[in-house]
Scaffold this motif. Sequence first.
Motif, PDB file in Angstrom:
ATOM      1  N   ILE A 245      15.884 -19.774   5.432  1.00 13.74           N
ATOM      2  CA  ILE A 245      17.117 -19.600   6.191  1.00 13.74           C
ATOM      3  C   ILE A 245      16.764 -18.945   7.501  1.00 13.74           C
ATOM      4  O   ILE A 245      16.128 -17.886   7.524  1.00 13.74           O
ATOM      5  N   SER A 246      17.161 -19.589   8.607  1.00 13.33           N
ATOM      6  CA  SER A 246      16.962 -18.932   9.894  1.00 13.33           C
ATOM      7  C   SER A 246      18.334 -18.766  10.518  1.00 13.33           C
ATOM      8  O   SER A 246      19.293 -19.377  10.113  1.00 13.33           O
ATOM      9  N   GLY A 247      18.431 -17.911  11.493  1.00 14.20           N
ATOM     10  CA  GLY A 247      19.742 -17.710  12.098  1.00 14.20           C
ATOM     11  C   GLY A 247      19.805 -16.448  12.914  1.00 14.20           C
ATOM     12  O   GLY A 247      20.658 -15.592  12.690  1.00 14.20           O
ATOM     13  N   GLY A 248      18.869 -16.328  13.852  1.00 16.04           N
ATOM     14  CA  GLY A 248      18.908 -15.201  14.772  1.00 16.04           C
ATOM     15  C   GLY A 248      18.713 -13.858  14.103  1.00 16.04           C
ATOM     16  O   GLY A 248      19.347 -12.877  14.460  1.00 16.04           O
ATOM     17  N   PHE A 249      17.816 -13.821  13.095  1.00 16.79           N
ATOM     18  CA  PHE A 249      17.572 -12.546  12.424  1.00 16.79           C
ATOM     19  C   PHE A 249      16.585 -11.685  13.194  1.00 16.79           C
ATOM     20  O   PHE A 249      15.729 -12.184  13.911  1.00 16.79           O
ATOM     21  N   THR A 250      16.687 -10.375  12.990  1.00 16.06           N
ATOM     22  CA  THR A 250      15.570  -9.487  13.310  1.00 16.06           C
ATOM     23  C   THR A 250      14.833  -9.294  12.001  1.00 16.06           C
ATOM     24  O   THR A 250      15.330  -9.681  10.939  1.00 16.06           O
ATOM     25  N   VAL A 251      13.635  -8.695  12.070  1.00 20.99           N
ATOM     26  CA  VAL A 251      12.892  -8.467  10.834  1.00 20.99           C
ATOM     27  C   VAL A 251      13.752  -7.660   9.869  1.00 20.99           C
ATOM     28  O   VAL A 251      13.820  -7.914   8.669  1.00 20.99           O
ATOM     29  N   GLU A 252      14.483  -6.681  10.444  1.00 22.52           N
ATOM     30  CA  GLU A 252      15.278  -5.794   9.614  1.00 22.52           C
ATOM     31  C   GLU A 252      16.441  -6.526   8.934  1.00 22.52           C
ATOM     32  O   GLU A 252      16.642  -6.396   7.724  1.00 22.52           O
ATOM     33  N   THR A 253      17.187  -7.298   9.723  1.00 16.55           N
ATOM     34  CA  THR A 253      18.341  -7.974   9.121  1.00 16.55           C
ATOM     35  C   THR A 253      17.883  -9.034   8.130  1.00 16.55           C
ATOM     36  O   THR A 253      18.524  -9.257   7.112  1.00 16.55           O
TER      37      THR A 253
ATOM     38  N   SER B 243      12.898 -16.566   3.210  1.00 17.49           N
ATOM     39  CA  SER B 243      12.494 -17.656   2.312  1.00 17.49           C
ATOM     40  C   SER B 243      13.177 -17.455   0.976  1.00 17.49           C
ATOM     41  O   SER B 243      13.213 -16.338   0.460  1.00 17.49           O
ATOM     42  N   ILE B 244      13.708 -18.565   0.443  1.00 13.91           N
ATOM     43  CA  ILE B 244      14.391 -18.440  -0.843  1.00 13.91           C
ATOM     44  C   ILE B 244      13.813 -19.439  -1.836  1.00 13.91           C
ATOM     45  O   ILE B 244      13.264 -20.472  -1.450  1.00 13.91           O
ATOM     46  N   GLN B 245      13.904 -19.088  -3.117  1.00 14.30           N
ATOM     47  CA  GLN B 245      13.459 -19.992  -4.187  1.00 14.30           C
ATOM     48  C   GLN B 245      14.610 -20.236  -5.147  1.00 14.30           C
ATOM     49  O   GLN B 245      15.334 -19.307  -5.484  1.00 14.30           O
ATOM     50  N   PHE B 246      14.744 -21.504  -5.563  1.00 14.03           N
ATOM     51  CA  PHE B 246      15.803 -21.853  -6.511  1.00 14.03           C
ATOM     52  C   PHE B 246      15.254 -21.914  -7.924  1.00 14.03           C
ATOM     53  O   PHE B 246      14.062 -22.143  -8.127  1.00 14.03           O
ATOM     54  N   ASP B 247      16.139 -21.740  -8.894  1.00 15.88           N
ATOM     55  CA  ASP B 247      15.732 -22.002 -10.282  1.00 15.88           C
ATOM     56  C   ASP B 247      15.663 -23.517 -10.452  1.00 15.88           C
ATOM     57  O   ASP B 247      16.103 -24.267  -9.570  1.00 15.88           O
TER      58      ASP B 247
ATOM     59  N   SER C 280      23.678 -20.422   9.885  1.00 17.27           N
ATOM     60  CA  SER C 280      23.105 -21.481  10.708  1.00 17.27           C
ATOM     61  C   SER C 280      23.434 -22.815  10.048  1.00 17.27           C
ATOM     62  O   SER C 280      23.821 -22.850   8.882  1.00 17.27           O
ATOM     63  N   ALA C 281      23.299 -23.892  10.816  1.00 14.42           N
ATOM     64  CA  ALA C 281      23.625 -25.214  10.281  1.00 14.42           C
ATOM     65  C   ALA C 281      22.539 -26.200  10.695  1.00 14.42           C
ATOM     66  O   ALA C 281      22.732 -27.024  11.594  1.00 14.42           O
ATOM     67  N   PRO C 282      21.368 -26.106  10.063  1.00  7.35           N
ATOM     68  CA  PRO C 282      20.251 -26.983  10.437  1.00  7.35           C
ATOM     69  C   PRO C 282      20.419 -28.404   9.864  1.00  7.35           C
ATOM     70  O   PRO C 282      21.339 -28.657   9.099  1.00  7.35           O
ATOM     71  N   VAL C 283      19.484 -29.272  10.239  1.00  8.31           N
ATOM     72  CA  VAL C 283      19.509 -30.667   9.781  1.00  8.31           C
ATOM     73  C   VAL C 283      18.493 -30.822   8.654  1.00  8.31           C
ATOM     74  O   VAL C 283      17.435 -30.199   8.668  1.00  8.31           O
ATOM     75  N   PHE C 284      18.843 -31.600   7.615  1.00  9.20           N
ATOM     76  CA  PHE C 284      17.836 -31.976   6.609  1.00  9.20           C
ATOM     77  C   PHE C 284      16.904 -32.985   7.253  1.00  9.20           C
ATOM     78  O   PHE C 284      17.223 -34.163   7.356  1.00  9.20           O
ATOM     79  N   ASN C 285      15.757 -32.539   7.736  1.00  7.85           N
ATOM     80  CA  ASN C 285      14.829 -33.475   8.381  1.00  7.85           C
ATOM     81  C   ASN C 285      14.162 -34.376   7.367  1.00  7.85           C
ATOM     82  O   ASN C 285      13.819 -35.503   7.642  1.00  7.85           O
TER      83      ASN C 285
END
Lengths: 325, 533
Positions: free
Chosen positions: B327-335, B279-283, B312-317
Amino acid sequence: MKLLKLVPDDTNIKFLKWRMPFYVVSLLLIAASWALVLTKGLNYGVDFAGGQEITGTFEQEAEAPVGELRETLSTLDYGEPVIQRFGEANQVSIRVRLPDDVSGDPAAANRISEEIISTVTAAHADFRVDSNNTVSGKVSGEFRSTALYALLAAMLAISLYIWIRFEWQFGVGALFALFHDVSLTLGMFALFQLEFSLQIIAAILAIIGYSLNDTIVIYDRIRENLKKYRKMPVPELLDLSVNETLARTVMTSLTLLVALVPLLLFGPASLFGLVAAITLGIFVGTYSSVYMAAPILIWLGVTGDSFVPQETLADRQDRKARGEV
Amino acid sequence: MLDFPLWKRLTLWISTIVLSLLAIPSIAALTNTPLPDFLDNAPQINLGLDLAGGSHILLEADPAQVAEQRLESTEETMRQLMADADPRIEIGDVSTADGRLSFMLDSPADIDRARDELSNVIAGTGVVAEWQLEVLDGNRMVLTPTEQGLDTAVEGAMESAVEVVRRRIDALGTREPTIIRQGDNRIVVQVPGLEDPQALKDLLGQTANLEFKLVDAQALPTDIAQGVANPGSEIVPYAAESDFAGQFEAVRRLGGIRGDTLTGAQQSFDQQTNEPVVSIQFDPQGGARFAQLSTENVGQRFAIILDDEVISAPVFNEPILGGSAQISGGFTVETANNLAIQLRSGALPVDLAVIEERTVGPDLGADSIVKGGIAMGVGSLLVILLMVATYGRFGVYATAALIFNVLMILGIMAFMNTTLTLPGIAGFVLTIGAAVDANVLIYERIREERKRGRRVVAAVETGYKEASRAIYDANMTNFIAGVLLFLFGSGPIRGFAVVLIIGLFTSVFTAVTLTRMWVAMWLKAKRPSEIHI
């Protein structure tokens, strides 16, 4: 209580009698050493060649499967990896040199190290990495040049010091003895293809320091005796000086050896190369102080009158006044 | 020579004992002996990574990369300045070949205006110009970087790289990492007691330059496969860890958002699929840009690009207005956690390559201390036996001096906060040998003088006096060798040199001065007419 005497009181060994044959042999050895270094080359370890050295333990096995490991790793196509027992029976060291074609790529060594570790752990789940040294081609090249500068600078600086403290002949003699020690040590490493690493540079500098100790002690005595026995022929005087300091030479070499041998036998495996080189250097250094540094003074024209200050006119008039002339 | 007034004796004893006492906390630490609380903050010897276990990593940045990035950003600035000029300055044929930025002005009359617009860029912040401007053929402007300007840029990049590295390592939660600039473009990272050096390298090995770019919907799959992009687009590969590894995506070069507008990043889980995400937050600014981008492009795909690879290249729903995204993209918890740390710490201004790594496991380090300690103990014992057997009472003095010598070296090392390394242990052994050598020289000389018929006191006095000369010279030459070893050596080898150098001073003090005081006191008290030596 009777005290131990390693060298009898009236020892008078004619060391210098054999100076010519020893000189010839030593010069040949120096030449042979350099020939070996230049033709066969030094077996540079990871520090100087780049690449990786990984030591690890097979926690579940009594003995490390060296042969199998060699087979597994040779499939990786990084030339012949050097795989050896290291320390306990179930510990190994794996050494892989950086292939020449990637020595300019800073990240190559790191990639290869990862690949080796993952290959070994894939085949042996119980493999625990104890240490990992990965040196890229860039850093190893710098290590090579700085090591060379360090050795040259040490030899020159020390000889300069001796020159200032003694006379130029002694400076030259010390430099020659040091050159002898360094050459023979390098020759030995080239001949037996022992791993040549940064630790060995440290060992050589320690040998230089130790060999100098011996040389200085003998030189100091020679200088003293030159003043004392103005009429004595120089070869005889050198023999006398070496003999007078012989008890000290033997005792010091012995105390150093008894301190170093336990480190060879029980010390950590990774110190073995360093300590072995210093131990060998003690013999070479002692020999060079007696047979290289001392006799060269004869050829450099040191005589009983060499270091007597020139008498000034005033001195002579003083002596005349005292009725000595 | 043998005259020791009270003040001199007191000074020698006090300095010896104080320096020796300083060794106690270090010895306790080395042997795992618990200490009373009040000694907790006493100075202690640092253990080198080869003894304590841990990683030493040398990172190097490529100055050419800094130059390249600087050129790119200058191009961007230049375009902006020309576009913002009033009236707009029309340019064409922009090139950044050979490390230089050159462009053509459509109208040669604009030369002076263009020069004015660029004046801030050329001057930079320093005293010396950062770029050199030339005008060729009347309408081609060429900006060549000055050496000074490049140096400043590399310096700036390295300074912020050190900061980013520090933030990333702090996020790992390791104890007392050391992060130091070395030379012009290197950073040394030392982390004691690190369990997993690979994690550290993974964390430092990525630039973490995050970008959000719109996918070029018009691009044909056949073109993408051949690496051909429409004007204004570029082809970017998928990351090896992503679900589409090996494939490519065509994205719009302009109009995206950069990761430098992030204020936070955490590893979390997707509410629907329960897979690890970041999860990311923008200014506020970045959030507004993201809201605008997503509102204008609902139903479109956008690519999340990290270090020039598509994650990853998701769609703006739907428009994303809250200033945060995931951001998702086949991560493990560690990565995912790794990426979150990297994003939080900011992007590295330049790639850092690991050019040297030395790692020692904690078990091996502890084992080395034990083995080195045993060998030192056995060695010292043998030396002591030999000395006492050879020189009797004088051997005992030498032994006492030797023990004080070792304690003082440890004490001084602790006080100066220096580091004990594995080769340092070998340095100790060599120092023990050198220290004993001084005593051997003196005692042999005393033997000689006695043999020549000198009386006891005179023989002792001459022995110390005559031997001191050689001892002094020998130590000076060793000192020279030690200093060179320190200057040219690296890491653990320096540890060897440090012990050697400190040992030279302490051994002259203990082997010459202390034993002379003890011998003098004994001679004064007993006035022996014969000595066993």
